[in-house]
Scaffold this motif. Structure first.
Motif, PDB file in Angstrom:
ATOM      1  N   TRP A 217       0.830  -1.201   0.000  1.00 31.69           N
ATOM      2  CA  TRP A 217       0.000   0.000   0.000  1.00 31.69           C
ATOM      3  C   TRP A 217       0.868   1.256   0.000  1.00 31.69           C
ATOM      4  CZ3 TRP A 217      -4.874  -0.207   3.626  1.00 31.69           C
ATOM      5  CH2 TRP A 217      -5.730  -1.229   3.190  1.00 31.69           C
ATOM      6  N   GLN A 221      -2.962   5.456   0.586  1.00 28.02           N
ATOM      7  CA  GLN A 221      -3.916   4.379   0.883  1.00 28.02           C
ATOM      8  C   GLN A 221      -4.015   4.137   2.386  1.00 28.02           C
ATOM      9  OE1 GLN A 221      -1.976   1.565  -1.926  1.00 28.02           O
ATOM     10  NE2 GLN A 221      -4.052   1.089  -2.621  1.00 28.02           N
ATOM     11  N   ASN A 225      -7.657   4.978   4.301  1.00 28.22           N
ATOM     12  CA  ASN A 225      -8.447   3.742   4.351  1.00 28.22           C
ATOM     13  C   ASN A 225      -9.555   3.847   5.397  1.00 28.22           C
ATOM     14  OD1 ASN A 225      -8.732   0.799   5.743  1.00 28.22           O
ATOM     15  ND2 ASN A 225      -8.471   0.635   3.541  1.00 28.22           N
TER      16      ASN A 225
END
Length: 311
Positions: A217, A221, A225
């Motif tokens: 990731w 991200q 998230n």
């Protein structure tokens, strides 16, 4: 894109037989002593989850097929692998929390057994995975990933909760879920600290989600998230982490991705989750964009019921 509007009231079926097996959700609600009025009858099964929230965002029509119409979905290659590895990790960490380190062979045996069972249910080995994938290759991949966790991650984790279930009202929405891991880590790492000093040093609690993936990731991200945002809000800690088993061509690697959340992050997420839940209540299930990564036979279980019918 025109949205189909339909007021939908969802009801929960009553239990016909006393011998019916208690569902995981019902067991969680019973253990947490959640009152009957926690559920919302205008939502599927009276409850919402991050999986539902994310599913609607990816494609409202697919959400409708899965959670409202409740079409059965097949087992996929990628999800089968991730589920089996996750079960092996959970078994290993539950034992570590109880003071026991299970032999690696025990975890490998469990992962292999789960993969064998799931492989029987996979209909299309070219969907959600490699076109040349087979049951034996899938098992070998899952075992490599679990071994990578055992060798590289197990000794770094101090579990205080595994698969921690919660039922919490976020705004007007009754939400349930399970946190993979609550990990206790040093709040401050000082070079040269002795073991005795480390044992008495301050600690922090981190909510952790396990992922198997093909690529690490990015920081963006990690920082955005929403699943981690939900976990931080529910658990009451700003510290979140994704523990990834990344399956590279050179071999799998274990990677930790750490981030933090604040009150504003939580407020923005809860507001948006409430908006999505309200769309569901109103029966609004828009199809995703034609060019979406999710709108094809490889990523959507309902492709042949939807745009795939025209092809």
């Amino acid at each position: 894109m025109a949205l189909r509007k339909l007021r939908v009231i969802f009801t929960t079926r009553s239990v016909v037989s006393e011998e019916k097996k208690e569902s995981r959700t019902d067991k969680l609600l019973r253990i947490l002593q959640v009152p009957d009025d926690f559920k919302d009858p205008t939502l599927p099964n009276g409850l919402f989850s991050h999986s539902q929230y994310n599913s609607w965002l990816i494609c409202g029509r697919a959400y409708e097929y899965k959670y409202v119409t409740k079409y059965a979905t097949p087992e996929y290659v990628a999800t089968s692998c991730g589920s089996a590895v996750h079960s092996g990790i959970e078994h290993t960490l539950v034992n570590k929390m109880a003071g026991k380190i299970v032999p690696i062979e025990e975890g490998l045996e469990l992962v292999a057994k789960i993969i064998d069972e799931k492989a029987k249910l996979i209909v299309d080995w070219g969907v959600g995975g490699d076109d040349e994938m087979t049951a034996e290759k899938l098992k070998a991949k899952a075992l490599r990933l679990y071994r990578t966790f055992y060798v590289n991650a197990l000794n770094k984790i101090n579990p205080v909760a595994i698969e921690k279930g919660f039922a919490k009202r976020l705004g007007d929405v009754p939400v349930i879920g399970y946190i993979d891991l609550v990990d206790e880590q040093p709040a401050l790492i000082v070079p040269g600290m002795s073991p005795e000093e480390a044992a008495t040093a301050p600690v922090k609690r981190v909510t952790v989600d396990f992922k198997t993936a093909r690529a690490k990731w990015s920081k963006a991200q990690l920082d955005t998230n929403t699943q981690l945002t939900m976990y931080a809000f529910v658990e009451g800690t700003p510290h979140v982490r994704v523990d990834q088993l990344v399956d590279l061509k050179s071999g799998p690697v274990y990677h930790r991705g750490e981030s933090q959340r604040n009150a504003i992050d939580a407020e923005v997420f809860v507001d948006h989750l409430n908006q999505v839940a309200d769309f569901v209540r109103k029966g609004i299930f828009p199809m995703t964009d034609i060019g979406s990564w999710a709108c094809n036979v490889d990523h959507c279980s309902f492709w042949k019921l939807c745009r795939g019918k025209k092809r």
